[in-house]
Scaffold this motif. Structure first.
Motif, mmCIF file in Angstrom:
data_model
loop_
_atom_site.group_PDB
_atom_site.id
_atom_site.type_symbol
_atom_site.label_atom_id
_atom_site.label_comp_id
_atom_site.label_asym_id
_atom_site.label_seq_id
_atom_site.Cartn_x
_atom_site.Cartn_y
_atom_site.Cartn_z
ATOM 1 N N LYS A 21 9.397 2.404 -1.179
ATOM 2 C CA LYS A 21 9.036 2.752 -2.539
ATOM 3 C C LYS A 21 9.519 1.726 -3.562
ATOM 4 O O LYS A 21 8.756 1.950 -4.909
ATOM 5 N N ASP A 22 10.562 0.872 -3.403
ATOM 6 C CA ASP A 22 10.994 0.062 -4.417
ATOM 7 C C ASP A 22 10.490 -1.449 -4.239
ATOM 8 O O ASP A 22 10.903 -2.135 -5.212
ATOM 9 N N LEU A 23 9.200 -1.485 -3.706
ATOM 10 C CA LEU A 23 8.775 -2.805 -3.692
ATOM 11 C C LEU A 23 7.188 -2.686 -4.429
ATOM 12 O O LEU A 23 6.603 -1.509 -3.993
ATOM 13 N N THR A 24 6.780 -3.638 -5.002
ATOM 14 C CA THR A 24 5.382 -3.688 -5.254
ATOM 15 C C THR A 24 4.540 -4.602 -4.686
ATOM 16 O O THR A 24 3.366 -4.367 -4.591
ATOM 17 N N HIS A 25 5.099 -5.500 -3.987
ATOM 18 C CA HIS A 25 4.320 -6.382 -3.300
ATOM 19 C C HIS A 25 5.160 -7.074 -1.884
ATOM 20 O O HIS A 25 6.178 -6.975 -2.055
ATOM 21 N N ASP B 280 0.829 -1.308 0.029
ATOM 22 C CA ASP B 280 -0.065 -0.095 -0.028
ATOM 23 C C ASP B 280 0.864 1.182 0.087
ATOM 24 O O ASP B 280 2.193 1.174 0.100
ATOM 25 N N ASP B 281 0.190 2.328 -0.064
ATOM 26 C CA ASP B 281 0.980 3.622 -0.013
ATOM 27 C C ASP B 281 1.322 4.324 1.426
ATOM 28 O O ASP B 281 1.540 5.548 1.279
ATOM 29 N N ALA B 282 1.272 3.474 2.273
ATOM 30 C CA ALA B 282 1.561 4.155 3.660
ATOM 31 C C ALA B 282 3.057 4.873 3.457
ATOM 32 O O ALA B 282 4.011 4.147 2.906
ATOM 33 N N PRO B 283 3.074 5.981 4.108
ATOM 34 C CA PRO B 283 4.477 6.526 3.983
ATOM 35 C C PRO B 283 5.691 5.910 4.434
ATOM 36 O O PRO B 283 7.059 6.009 3.965
ATOM 37 N N TRP B 284 5.694 4.796 5.410
ATOM 38 C CA TRP B 284 6.730 4.335 5.858
ATOM 39 C C TRP B 284 6.957 2.941 5.116
ATOM 40 O O TRP B 284 8.135 2.269 5.450
#
Length: 190
Positions: free
Chosen positions: A129-133, A122-126
């Motif tokens: 960003k380099d993972l999709t799953h 999900d897009d939680a800030p913590w």
């Protein structure tokens, strides 16, 4: 539950076994505390034993929702409330919830039977960003880490309340015999 996880026959059994052990350890920090002590925050933070156990149950419940691809079980806008026992909420209420969550986690993981099962990040800030799953394996390892971290916090708070530490508490809760090197915790006489 003994102080050590039993023999592990496969990865899934090991991950679920170590998660169960960490649940037991964090719950143990509440052993013998009064309602007032469960809510006490005797250290520099506002954390309490009861609140940390509640937060651990909430965290696992949210990750279970993630695995099941359901909406989050806990509203992030009310995140801070998950660190405190609500008015009228007892530790028995929290334990019952944690038991239900644990049962559902084990059931879901067992039914999936695939630790590689992928869940979108999900897009939680913590989150990275380099993972999709994520996969179920990662989530179980994360829950072990998270529960152990909070068990450590709860240990410090518990020790600040009445001096009790993990193994004497475990000895008291499990009915271990006293030895020359380990004395089960006893509630202080007032």
């Amino acid at each position: 539950m003994p102080a050590q996880v039993g023999p592990v026959n496969n990865e899934q059994e090991g991950l679920l076994g170590f998660l169960a052990q960490m649940r037991f350890v964090i719950r143990l920090t509440a052993y013998g505390l009064s309602e007032e002590q469960l809510r006490a925050s005797p250290t520099a933070s506002e954390l309490s034993v009861g609140g940390l156990i509640k937060h651990s149950a909430s965290t696992e419940e949210n990750w279970l929702s993630t695995i099941r691809r359901e909406p989050p079980a806990v509203d992030y806008a009310k995140y801070a409330e998950n660190f405190k026992l609500a008015d009228g909420e007892t530790i028995d209420d929290v334990f019952a919830r944690y038991d239900r969550v644990a049962e559902q986690t084990e059931k879901t993981v067992t039914e999936l039977g695939d630790l590689n099962y992928e869940i979108p990040v999900d897009d939680a800030p913590w989150n990275r960003k380099d993972l999709t799953h994520w996969n179920v394996r990662w989530i179980l390892l994360h829950l072990i880490q998270e529960t152990a971290r909070h068990a450590g916090h709860a240990d410090i708070i518990r020790e600040s309340i009445d001096g009790a530490t993990a193994y004497p508490l475990m000895a008291a809760a499990e009915g271990w015999p006293e030895t020359p090197w380990l004395k089960p915790w006893k509630k202080a006489e007032v």
